[in-house]
Design a protein around this motif. Structure first.
Motif, PDB file in Angstrom:
ATOM      1  N   ALA A  34       0.835  -1.211   0.000  1.00 18.03           N
ATOM      2  CA  ALA A  34       0.000   0.000   0.000  1.00 18.03           C
ATOM      3  C   ALA A  34       0.863   1.251   0.000  1.00 18.03           C
ATOM      4  O   ALA A  34       0.560   2.238  -0.692  1.00 18.03           O
ATOM      5  N   SER A  35       1.949   1.233   0.744  1.00 20.53           N
ATOM      6  CA  SER A  35       2.845   2.383   0.794  1.00 20.53           C
ATOM      7  C   SER A  35       3.487   2.626  -0.571  1.00 20.53           C
ATOM      8  O   SER A  35       3.577   3.770  -1.030  1.00 20.53           O
ATOM      9  N   ARG A  36       3.911   1.562  -1.212  1.00 17.91           N
ATOM     10  CA  ARG A  36       4.519   1.712  -2.540  1.00 17.91           C
ATOM     11  C   ARG A  36       3.477   2.156  -3.569  1.00 17.91           C
ATOM     12  O   ARG A  36       3.756   2.983  -4.427  1.00 17.91           O
ATOM     13  N   LEU A  37       2.272   1.592  -3.483  1.00 12.71           N
ATOM     14  CA  LEU A  37       1.215   1.975  -4.418  1.00 12.71           C
ATOM     15  C   LEU A  37       0.771   3.423  -4.212  1.00 12.71           C
ATOM     16  O   LEU A  37       0.399   4.101  -5.170  1.00 12.71           O
ATOM     17  N   ALA A  38       0.820   3.899  -2.971  1.00 14.49           N
ATOM     18  CA  ALA A  38       0.507   5.310  -2.717  1.00 14.49           C
ATOM     19  C   ALA A  38       1.495   6.207  -3.460  1.00 14.49           C
ATOM     20  O   ALA A  38       1.114   7.229  -4.049  1.00 14.49           O
ATOM     21  N   THR A  39       2.750   5.823  -3.456  1.00 10.20           N
ATOM     22  CA  THR A  39       3.770   6.594  -4.183  1.00 10.20           C
ATOM     23  C   THR A  39       3.560   6.480  -5.686  1.00 10.20           C
ATOM     24  O   THR A  39       3.672   7.484  -6.413  1.00 10.20           O
ATOM     25  N   VAL A  40       3.242   5.274  -6.172  1.00  7.62           N
ATOM     26  CA  VAL A  40       2.979   5.096  -7.608  1.00  7.62           C
ATOM     27  C   VAL A  40       1.803   5.971  -8.026  1.00  7.62           C
ATOM     28  O   VAL A  40       1.868   6.672  -9.035  1.00  7.62           O
ATOM     29  N   TRP A  41       0.739   5.930  -7.243  1.00  7.89           N
ATOM     30  CA  TRP A  41      -0.444   6.739  -7.561  1.00  7.89           C
ATOM     31  C   TRP A  41      -0.074   8.225  -7.594  1.00  7.89           C
ATOM     32  O   TRP A  41      -0.456   8.950  -8.490  1.00  7.89           O
ATOM     33  N   SER A  42       0.693   8.651  -6.599  1.00  2.00           N
ATOM     34  CA  SER A  42       1.089  10.057  -6.492  1.00  2.00           C
ATOM     35  C   SER A  42       1.962  10.485  -7.672  1.00  2.00           C
ATOM     36  O   SER A  42       1.757  11.565  -8.238  1.00  2.00           O
ATOM     37  N   LEU A  43       2.923   9.642  -8.023  1.00  2.00           N
ATOM     38  CA  LEU A  43       3.814   9.984  -9.139  1.00  2.00           C
ATOM     39  C   LEU A  43       3.056  10.046 -10.463  1.00  2.00           C
ATOM     40  O   LEU A  43       3.338  10.917 -11.297  1.00  2.00           O
ATOM     41  N   THR A  44       2.106   9.156 -10.668  1.00  2.00           N
ATOM     42  CA  THR A  44       1.401   9.136 -11.946  1.00  2.00           C
ATOM     43  C   THR A  44       0.298  10.185 -12.033  1.00  2.00           C
ATOM     44  O   THR A  44       0.043  10.708 -13.110  1.00  2.00           O
ATOM     45  N   HIS A  45      -0.354  10.477 -10.914  1.00  2.00           N
ATOM     46  CA  HIS A  45      -1.471  11.419 -10.957  1.00  2.00           C
ATOM     47  C   HIS A  45      -1.084  12.852 -10.585  1.00  2.00           C
ATOM     48  O   HIS A  45      -1.705  13.798 -11.055  1.00  2.00           O
ATOM     49  N   GLU A  46      -0.103  12.996  -9.726  1.00  2.00           N
ATOM     50  CA  GLU A  46       0.281  14.336  -9.255  1.00  2.00           C
ATOM     51  C   GLU A  46       1.696  14.735  -9.658  1.00  2.00           C
ATOM     52  O   GLU A  46       2.076  15.887  -9.501  1.00  2.00           O
ATOM     53  N   GLY A  47       2.490  13.778 -10.098  1.00  2.00           N
ATOM     54  CA  GLY A  47       3.872  14.068 -10.454  1.00  2.00           C
ATOM     55  C   GLY A  47       4.726  14.460  -9.261  1.00  2.00           C
ATOM     56  O   GLY A  47       5.684  15.202  -9.395  1.00  2.00           O
ATOM     57  N   ALA A  48       4.370  13.930  -8.082  1.00  2.00           N
ATOM     58  CA  ALA A  48       5.081  14.289  -6.846  1.00  2.00           C
ATOM     59  C   ALA A  48       5.285  13.050  -5.992  1.00  2.00           C
ATOM     60  O   ALA A  48       4.549  12.073  -6.098  1.00  2.00           O
ATOM     61  N   TRP A  49       6.261  13.123  -5.112  1.00  8.36           N
ATOM     62  CA  TRP A  49       6.553  12.007  -4.215  1.00  8.36           C
ATOM     63  C   TRP A  49       5.644  12.002  -2.987  1.00  8.36           C
ATOM     64  O   TRP A  49       5.517  10.990  -2.327  1.00  8.36           O
ATOM     65  N   ARG A  50       5.045  13.125  -2.665  1.00  7.37           N
ATOM     66  CA  ARG A  50       4.198  13.173  -1.466  1.00  7.37           C
ATOM     67  C   ARG A  50       2.928  12.353  -1.702  1.00  7.37           C
ATOM     68  O   ARG A  50       2.405  12.322  -2.819  1.00  7.37           O
ATOM     69  N   ASP A  52       0.032  12.687   0.234  1.00  4.51           N
ATOM     70  CA  ASP A  52      -1.023  13.245   1.087  1.00  4.51           C
ATOM     71  C   ASP A  52      -2.225  13.786   0.316  1.00  4.51           C
ATOM     72  O   ASP A  52      -3.076  14.460   0.897  1.00  4.51           O
ATOM     73  N   GLN A  53      -2.341  13.487  -0.956  1.00  5.30           N
ATOM     74  CA  GLN A  53      -3.509  13.938  -1.710  1.00  5.30           C
ATOM     75  C   GLN A  53      -4.740  13.182  -1.199  1.00  5.30           C
ATOM     76  O   GLN A  53      -4.695  11.967  -1.003  1.00  5.30           O
ATOM     77  N   ASP A  69       7.670  19.017   6.358  1.00  7.88           N
ATOM     78  CA  ASP A  69       7.245  20.319   5.817  1.00  7.88           C
ATOM     79  C   ASP A  69       5.761  20.345   5.448  1.00  7.88           C
ATOM     80  O   ASP A  69       5.366  20.899   4.421  1.00  7.88           O
ATOM     81  N   GLY A  70       4.947  19.690   6.269  1.00  9.59           N
ATOM     82  CA  GLY A  70       3.506  19.708   6.053  1.00  9.59           C
ATOM     83  C   GLY A  70       2.981  18.724   5.022  1.00  9.59           C
ATOM     84  O   GLY A  70       1.798  18.702   4.732  1.00  9.59           O
ATOM     85  N   HIS A  71       3.853  17.889   4.468  1.00  7.88           N
ATOM     86  CA  HIS A  71       3.428  16.887   3.484  1.00  7.88           C
ATOM     87  C   HIS A  71       3.770  15.488   4.000  1.00  7.88           C
ATOM     88  O   HIS A  71       4.708  15.307   4.769  1.00  7.88           O
ATOM     89  N   ILE A  72       2.992  14.511   3.553  1.00 14.73           N
ATOM     90  CA  ILE A  72       3.210  13.123   3.960  1.00 14.73           C
ATOM     91  C   ILE A  72       3.934  12.393   2.829  1.00 14.73           C
ATOM     92  O   ILE A  72       3.542  12.498   1.661  1.00 14.73           O
ATOM     93  N   TYR A  73       4.969  11.629   3.195  1.00 18.06           N
ATOM     94  CA  TYR A  73       5.760  10.850   2.253  1.00 18.06           C
ATOM     95  C   TYR A  73       5.823   9.407   2.734  1.00 18.06           C
ATOM     96  O   TYR A  73       5.691   9.127   3.923  1.00 18.06           O
ATOM     97  N   SER A  74       6.084   8.501   1.815  1.00 20.35           N
ATOM     98  CA  SER A  74       6.286   7.096   2.163  1.00 20.35           C
ATOM     99  C   SER A  74       7.695   6.909   2.711  1.00 20.35           C
ATOM    100  O   SER A  74       8.635   7.556   2.262  1.00 20.35           O
ATOM    101  N   THR A  75       7.835   6.013   3.670  1.00 19.46           N
ATOM    102  CA  THR A  75       9.172   5.710   4.207  1.00 19.46           C
ATOM    103  C   THR A  75       9.899   4.659   3.378  1.00 19.46           C
ATOM    104  O   THR A  75      11.056   4.357   3.653  1.00 19.46           O
ATOM    105  N   LYS A  76       9.224   4.107   2.388  1.00 24.57           N
ATOM    106  CA  LYS A  76       9.854   3.087   1.542  1.00 24.57           C
ATOM    107  C   LYS A  76      10.916   3.742   0.656  1.00 24.57           C
ATOM    108  O   LYS A  76      10.716   4.851   0.150  1.00 24.57           O
ATOM    109  N   PRO A  77      12.030   3.049   0.446  1.00 21.18           N
ATOM    110  CA  PRO A  77      13.042   3.604  -0.463  1.00 21.18           C
ATOM    111  C   PRO A  77      12.427   3.852  -1.846  1.00 21.18           C
ATOM    112  O   PRO A  77      11.588   3.083  -2.302  1.00 21.18           O
TER     113      PRO A  77
END
Length: 162
Positions: A34-50, A52-53, A69-77
């Protein structure tokens, strides 16, 4: 090397890959995935590593996250999620997959698992078999070491998880 031993080697390789493929038929959406998929979703839909959308469906399922800095990021490499993003874009272009759809998500996870885990596993076994052949290892030793490499691994047990 006798024909029977060559056939036995290929049977060992086929058995190991077959077991891994059998395990891949089920997909488990756990915290790590889920953590990795959250990043995949973010990169493809928002173009960002955060991650928190509010529309990101995987952020609530992820426990591997931190705030900076007010944004949520995954701890996965980031390397594997980046690779998964490239595979998602490829899979989406070919098949047309939506990460929010559970059935389509399942096929995408199986595609990623196959290309990241099982294909390299098969390649490793074939290369190892070739190395044993070049080194002129005795037949029974070849079978034993190939068997140990092929079946004394965690891949078959974790083929349904990513």
């Amino acid at each position: 090397m006798s024909r029977q031993f060559r056939i036995a080697e290929w049977c060992i390789i086929a058995l190991a890959v077959g077991i891994a493929l059998w395990g891949m038929r089920e997909v488990h959406l756990g915290d790590s995935l889920a953590s990795r998929l959250a990043t995949v979703w973010s990169l493809t839909h928002e173009g960002a590593w955060r991650i928190d959308q509010p529309e990101n469906p995987f952020t609530p399922l992820s426990v591997d996250k931190f705030e900076l800095d007010g944004h949520i990021y995954s701890t996965k490499p980031p390397v594997l999620p980046l690779l998964m993003t490239v595979k998602y874009l490829l899979w989406d272009a070919v098949v047309g997959v939506d990460l929010g759809n559970r059935d389509e998500l399942r096929s995408y996870i199986q595609f990623v698992t196959f290309t990241v885990n099982i294909l390299p596993f098969l390649l490793m076994l074939c290369c190892f078999r070739g190395l044993l052949n070049r080194l002129n290892v005795p037949e029974w030793t070849r079978l034993y070491t190939l068997f140990a490499l092929a079946l004394a691994t965690q891949l078959t047990g974790f083929a349904s998880q990513f």
